[in-house]
Design a protein around this motif. Structure first.
Motif, mmCIF file in Angstrom:
data_model
loop_
_atom_site.group_PDB
_atom_site.id
_atom_site.type_symbol
_atom_site.label_atom_id
_atom_site.label_comp_id
_atom_site.label_asym_id
_atom_site.label_seq_id
_atom_site.Cartn_x
_atom_site.Cartn_y
_atom_site.Cartn_z
ATOM 1 N N GLU A 113 0.851 -1.187 0.000
ATOM 2 C CA GLU A 113 0.000 0.000 0.000
ATOM 3 C C GLU A 113 0.884 1.233 0.000
ATOM 4 O O GLU A 113 1.745 1.393 0.865
ATOM 5 C CB GLU A 113 -0.898 0.013 1.241
ATOM 6 N N VAL A 114 0.664 2.094 -0.965
ATOM 7 C CA VAL A 114 1.438 3.316 -1.093
ATOM 8 C C VAL A 114 0.535 4.487 -0.711
ATOM 9 O O VAL A 114 -0.561 4.634 -1.227
ATOM 10 C CB VAL A 114 1.965 3.503 -2.535
ATOM 11 N N TYR A 115 1.024 5.326 0.221
ATOM 12 C CA TYR A 115 0.249 6.464 0.693
ATOM 13 C C TYR A 115 0.697 7.775 0.060
ATOM 14 O O TYR A 115 -0.041 8.735 0.025
ATOM 15 C CB TYR A 115 0.347 6.572 2.225
ATOM 16 N N ASN A 116 1.920 7.813 -0.407
ATOM 17 C CA ASN A 116 2.458 9.021 -1.015
ATOM 18 C C ASN A 116 3.636 8.612 -1.882
ATOM 19 O O ASN A 116 4.298 7.608 -1.607
ATOM 20 C CB ASN A 116 2.913 10.000 0.083
ATOM 21 N N THR A 117 3.912 9.376 -2.941
ATOM 22 C CA THR A 117 5.026 9.017 -3.814
ATOM 23 C C THR A 117 6.210 9.970 -3.704
ATOM 24 O O THR A 117 7.295 9.649 -4.156
ATOM 25 C CB THR A 117 4.571 8.956 -5.283
ATOM 26 N N ASP A 118 6.009 11.146 -3.128
ATOM 27 C CA ASP A 118 7.133 12.083 -2.994
ATOM 28 C C ASP A 118 7.017 12.863 -1.702
ATOM 29 O O ASP A 118 6.311 13.874 -1.662
ATOM 30 C CB ASP A 118 7.188 13.041 -4.176
ATOM 31 N N PRO A 119 7.602 12.432 -0.615
ATOM 32 C CA PRO A 119 8.460 11.251 -0.507
ATOM 33 C C PRO A 119 7.622 9.980 -0.499
ATOM 34 O O PRO A 119 6.437 10.007 -0.179
ATOM 35 C CB PRO A 119 9.149 11.449 0.841
ATOM 36 N N LEU A 120 8.242 8.873 -0.827
ATOM 37 C CA LEU A 120 7.561 7.586 -0.868
ATOM 38 C C LEU A 120 7.204 7.153 0.548
ATOM 39 O O LEU A 120 8.070 7.061 1.418
ATOM 40 C CB LEU A 120 8.463 6.541 -1.530
ATOM 41 N N ILE A 121 5.925 6.894 0.788
ATOM 42 C CA ILE A 121 5.444 6.416 2.087
ATOM 43 C C ILE A 121 4.644 5.147 1.820
ATOM 44 O O ILE A 121 3.667 5.171 1.066
ATOM 45 C CB ILE A 121 4.568 7.469 2.797
ATOM 46 N N VAL A 122 5.079 4.039 2.434
ATOM 47 C CA VAL A 122 4.424 2.750 2.247
ATOM 48 C C VAL A 122 4.028 2.178 3.599
ATOM 49 O O VAL A 122 4.575 2.548 4.632
ATOM 50 C CB VAL A 122 5.330 1.751 1.487
#
Length: 163
Positions: free
Chosen positions: A17-26
């Motif tokens: 599950e990815v919550y944000n891509t910049d910064p990457l938060i998983v």
């Protein structure tokens, strides 16, 4: 010796599950076993199995604590175990709409601060058997105890009493 030039790690059907891509938060989950000691508070947890609430009383100034402690926060003297009543009144309350992973399926739930006759501090616990609309400051409540102990603070909870 055999070399496999086409070797691969096994694949799974689960993804991340990815919550944000910049910064990457998983999202990452893990479980841990935690071994700890209740030390001086052990008697409190053992007493729950006997359907008793134990607080502490200062040997010097007589201040009675609903939550046990080894020394008085006012005069610094040692305390001794003191049995609390199983009945009290709601001093204040809140409804929790979020909780830890263990309690999330039970949300919303009510937490109350219980005042006991002859006890100088308050005791926090869950209240069941009353909706948020039914809760009132001063409502009489009584302690109930889980039959199968987990040796945790949730082994005791409160229910409303008839007025």
């Amino acid at each position: 010796m055999t070399i496999d030039y086409d070797a691969k790690m096994p694949e799974t059907q689960s993804g991340t599950e990815v919550y944000n891509t910049d910064p990457l938060i998983v999202k990452s989950s893990y479980e841990i076993d935690y071994i700890h000691s209740y030390a001086q508070d052990s008697e409190f947890f053992r007493a729950l199995g006997k359907k008793k609430l134990m607080g502490s009383k200062c040997k010097s100034c007589g201040y009675v604590y609903a939550t046990p402690r080894g020394h008085c926060m006012f005069c610094g003297s040692e305390t001794e175990w003191h049995e609390l009543p199983n009945e009290g009144r709601i001093h204040t309350f809140t409804t929790c709409y979020f909780g830890s992973e263990k309690f999330l399926p039970e949300t919303p739930f009510n937490l109350i601060m219980v005042e006991f006759e002859g006890v100088d501090s308050l005791f926090m616990a869950r209240l069941i058997g009353a909706s948020q609309e039914d809760l009132k400051i001063g409502m009489k409540v009584r302690a109930k105890f889980k039959r199968n102990l987990t040796f945790s603070p949730t082994d005791v909870y409160f229910v409303p009493m008839k007025e």
